[in-house]
Design a protein around this motif. Structure first.
Motif: not given
Length: 161
Positions: A50-51, A82-84, A89-92, A118-123
């Motif tokens: 997960d890393f 954004p792509v990275i 994210k898709a990789a979990g 991460l802050l800008s997308v609320g993750d």
């Protein structure tokens, strides 16, 4: 003879000057903690990773890299965040660990930029971390670290001690 102001203006701005200054604080992770994470994966096919480790070096990419790292040169990072992020994210992934030679320049900058993203997308489920000491610290910390490097070249790291 050129004045000091003329010389300063003739010096090109660093590559990162084209991008906003990151607002997030840089959070580091120790090499000991990363070593333990890698050792927990060693030979365990049922363990979910997960890393991700991200080596930001480009022109100075020599001496080897930490096993399993991906290479994303820092100079191309900011516009691709954004792509990275979507891929990670898709990789979990829960932890993104950035490093360069020392993690004090590119590593810290990338860590803060990604934390800002991460802050800008609320993750709040993913962390952006800088590897304390960078790959130089890893490669010169002893055999248990070197054993987890790909393309290790002792001659390069002997100069770094």
């Amino acid at each position: 003879m050129a004045s000091t102001d003329e010389v300063k203006s003739a010096t090109p701005a660093p590559w990162y000057a084209a991008y906003p200054t990151a607002q997030s604080e840089v959070v580091t992770i120790s090499r000991e903690e990363v070593l333990a994470m890698l050792q927990n994966l060693d030979g365990k096919s049922n363990t979910t990773r997960d890393f991700v480790l991200v080596d930001l070096r480009r022109n100075d990419f020599e001496g080897g890299t930490i096993r399993g790292s991906i290479n994303l040169p820092a100079q191309s990072l900011y516009p691709t965040l954004p792509v990275i992020y979507s891929i990670f994210k898709a990789a979990g992934l829960k932890k993104v660990i950035w490093y360069c030679g020392s993690s004090r320049g590119r590593g810290s900058r990338a860590t803060a930029w990604f934390a800002d993203y991460l802050l800008s997308v609320g993750d709040t489920s993913m962390q952006s971390l800088a590897l304390a000491g960078g790959v130089r610290g890893w490669a010169t910390a002893g055999e248990k670290y070197v054993a987890l490097m790909d393309e290790y070249d002792e001659a390069v790291w002997a100069k770094a001690k």
